[in-house]
Design a protein around this motif. Structure first.
Motif, PDB file in Angstrom:
ATOM      1  N   SER A  17       0.794  -1.230   0.000  1.00  0.00           N
ATOM      2  CA  SER A  17       0.000   0.000   0.000  1.00  0.00           C
ATOM      3  C   SER A  17       0.827   1.282   0.000  1.00  0.00           C
ATOM      4  N   THR A  18       2.104   1.215   0.324  1.00  0.00           N
ATOM      5  CA  THR A  18       2.936   2.418   0.380  1.00  0.00           C
ATOM      6  C   THR A  18       3.244   2.891  -1.033  1.00  0.00           C
ATOM      7  N   GLU A  19       2.906   4.173  -1.297  1.00  0.00           N
ATOM      8  CA  GLU A  19       3.148   4.723  -2.630  1.00  0.00           C
ATOM      9  C   GLU A  19       3.249   6.236  -2.575  1.00  0.00           C
ATOM     10  N   LEU A  20       3.926   6.788  -3.565  1.00  0.00           N
ATOM     11  CA  LEU A  20       4.061   8.238  -3.718  1.00  0.00           C
ATOM     12  C   LEU A  20       2.969   8.712  -4.669  1.00  0.00           C
ATOM     13  N   LEU A  21       2.131   9.617  -4.188  1.00  0.00           N
ATOM     14  CA  LEU A  21       0.969  10.096  -4.935  1.00  0.00           C
ATOM     15  C   LEU A  21       1.091  11.592  -5.201  1.00  0.00           C
ATOM     16  N   PRO A  22       0.252  12.121  -6.075  1.00  0.00           N
ATOM     17  CA  PRO A  22       0.232  13.583  -6.259  1.00  0.00           C
ATOM     18  C   PRO A  22      -0.181  14.272  -4.958  1.00  0.00           C
ATOM     19  N   ALA A  23       0.146  15.541  -4.855  1.00  0.00           N
ATOM     20  CA  ALA A  23      -0.160  16.318  -3.650  1.00  0.00           C
ATOM     21  C   ALA A  23      -1.651  16.273  -3.344  1.00  0.00           C
ATOM     22  N   GLU A  24      -1.958  16.218  -2.050  1.00  0.00           N
ATOM     23  CA  GLU A  24      -3.340  16.224  -1.566  1.00  0.00           C
ATOM     24  C   GLU A  24      -3.485  17.334  -0.544  1.00  0.00           C
ATOM     25  N   PRO A  25      -4.708  17.821  -0.343  1.00  0.00           N
ATOM     26  CA  PRO A  25      -4.895  18.818   0.723  1.00  0.00           C
ATOM     27  C   PRO A  25      -4.679  18.174   2.091  1.00  0.00           C
ATOM     28  N   ILE A  26      -4.196  18.968   3.020  1.00  0.00           N
ATOM     29  CA  ILE A  26      -3.963  18.478   4.377  1.00  0.00           C
ATOM     30  C   ILE A  26      -5.279  18.525   5.136  1.00  0.00           C
ATOM     31  N   LEU A  27      -5.716  17.367   5.647  1.00  0.00           N
ATOM     32  CA  LEU A  27      -6.979  17.279   6.384  1.00  0.00           C
ATOM     33  C   LEU A  27      -6.764  17.264   7.895  1.00  0.00           C
ATOM     34  N   GLU A  28      -5.667  16.676   8.318  1.00  0.00           N
ATOM     35  CA  GLU A  28      -5.337  16.572   9.742  1.00  0.00           C
ATOM     36  C   GLU A  28      -3.819  16.510   9.840  1.00  0.00           C
ATOM     37  N   THR A  29      -3.263  17.145  10.864  1.00  0.00           N
ATOM     38  CA  THR A  29      -1.804  17.156  10.950  1.00  0.00           C
ATOM     39  C   THR A  29      -1.303  16.448  12.193  1.00  0.00           C
ATOM     40  N   GLY A  30      -0.122  15.884  12.034  1.00  0.00           N
ATOM     41  CA  GLY A  30       0.601  15.273  13.133  1.00  0.00           C
ATOM     42  C   GLY A  30       1.943  15.969  13.253  1.00  0.00           C
ATOM     43  N   LYS A  31       2.982  15.192  13.348  1.00  0.00           N
ATOM     44  CA  LYS A  31       4.327  15.742  13.496  1.00  0.00           C
ATOM     45  C   LYS A  31       4.811  16.358  12.183  1.00  0.00           C
ATOM     46  N   ILE A  32       5.717  17.337  12.327  1.00  0.00           N
ATOM     47  CA  ILE A  32       6.304  18.012  11.166  1.00  0.00           C
ATOM     48  C   ILE A  32       7.813  17.821  11.215  1.00  0.00           C
ATOM     49  N   TYR A  33       8.395  17.448  10.085  1.00  0.00           N
ATOM     50  CA  TYR A  33       9.830  17.215   9.989  1.00  0.00           C
ATOM     51  C   TYR A  33      10.419  18.099   8.903  1.00  0.00           C
ATOM     52  N   VAL A  34      11.642  18.541   9.134  1.00  0.00           N
ATOM     53  CA  VAL A  34      12.354  19.342   8.149  1.00  0.00           C
ATOM     54  C   VAL A  34      13.662  18.622   7.840  1.00  0.00           C
ATOM     55  N   LYS A  35      13.930  18.428   6.568  1.00  0.00           N
ATOM     56  CA  LYS A  35      15.188  17.829   6.131  1.00  0.00           C
ATOM     57  C   LYS A  35      15.616  18.542   4.863  1.00  0.00           C
ATOM     58  N   ASP A  36      16.735  19.263   4.963  1.00  0.00           N
ATOM     59  CA  ASP A  36      17.253  20.047   3.838  1.00  0.00           C
ATOM     60  C   ASP A  36      16.157  20.994   3.330  1.00  0.00           C
ATOM     61  N   ASP A  37      15.771  20.855   2.068  1.00  0.00           N
ATOM     62  CA  ASP A  37      14.751  21.745   1.484  1.00  0.00           C
ATOM     63  C   ASP A  37      13.359  21.112   1.488  1.00  0.00           C
ATOM     64  N   TYR A  38      13.132  20.122   2.341  1.00  0.00           N
ATOM     65  CA  TYR A  38      11.841  19.428   2.352  1.00  0.00           C
ATOM     66  C   TYR A  38      11.171  19.518   3.718  1.00  0.00           C
ATOM     67  N   LEU A  39       9.851  19.621   3.678  1.00  0.00           N
ATOM     68  CA  LEU A  39       9.012  19.512   4.878  1.00  0.00           C
ATOM     69  C   LEU A  39       8.194  18.241   4.734  1.00  0.00           C
ATOM     70  N   PHE A  40       8.106  17.479   5.799  1.00  0.00           N
ATOM     71  CA  PHE A  40       7.270  16.285   5.833  1.00  0.00           C
ATOM     72  C   PHE A  40       6.233  16.513   6.926  1.00  0.00           C
ATOM     73  N   ILE A  41       4.956  16.566   6.545  1.00  0.00           N
ATOM     74  CA  ILE A  41       3.884  16.803   7.506  1.00  0.00           C
ATOM     75  C   ILE A  41       3.034  15.547   7.576  1.00  0.00           C
ATOM     76  N   ASN A  42       3.004  14.946   8.757  1.00  0.00           N
ATOM     77  CA  ASN A  42       2.276  13.691   8.933  1.00  0.00           C
ATOM     78  C   ASN A  42       0.775  13.925   8.989  1.00  0.00           C
ATOM     79  N   GLN A  43       0.045  13.097   8.294  1.00  0.00           N
ATOM     80  CA  GLN A  43      -1.403  12.984   8.473  1.00  0.00           C
ATOM     81  C   GLN A  43      -1.570  11.658   9.194  1.00  0.00           C
TER      82      GLN A  43
END
Length: 172
Positions: A52-78
């Protein structure tokens, strides 16, 4: 002089009065019991889960969890769904570039450009290629983590060996 039997009676009365004074509860503010919300486990087969793990097109954020920053990327957990990935090379205007679907996820760590993610009960190592919009799961360690607990930690689910809990839903 007070007789010894009266001393015992006075002592008992003081203890009883003390428990009446210090043990009072305001019934208006504290109901006698709280109805606890009930949840139902959302499960899928292990085979479907592992694919089930896959990279998909961007989706709107519905609920947030932890936020990570690595270099020029932000990872926001849903929570229990995946990670929204933003290009943060321009911090005043981050760009929502893709969504990494990882069922049962809540946490992420990055080392040497490999994402280490909790995938419900498993730990997976994911190598992303954002230029080609692809990912590769380089390693999966099965049953690293305990089963996902219900939000109120009240419920236990007798999950079959070939099933994985990926979330919990509130029973209305």
């Amino acid at each position: 002089m007070i007789k010894p039997t009266y001393k015992v009676a006075y002592l008992l009365m003081l203890l009883l009065l003390n428990s009446c004074i210090w043990g009072t509860v305001d019934d208006d503010n504290n109901p006698p019991f709280e109805v606890q919300q009930q949840y139902e486990a959302v499960t899928i087969s292990r085979t479907e889960f592992e694919n089930s793990t896959e990279l998909l097109p961007a989706e709107p954020i519905l609920e947030t969890g932890k936020i990570y920053v690595k270099d020029d990327y932000l990872f926001i957990n849903q929570p229990n769904k995946g990670f929204h990935i933003f290009d943060n090379s321009n911090p005043s205007n981050p760009f929502n570039m893709s969504y990494l679907k990882v069922l049962g996820s809540s946490d992420l760590s990055v080392k040497n450009n490999i994402l280490y993610i909790n995938n419900a009960t498993d730990l997976i190592a994911v190598k992303p290629d954002f230029t080609n919009n692809t990912i590769e799961i380089t390693k999966r360690i099965v049953n690293t983590f305990p089963e996902l607990a219900s939000p109120n930690n009240c419920c236990y689910n007798n999950t079959a060996d070939n099933e994985v809990i990926i979330n919990w839903t509130l029973i209305e």
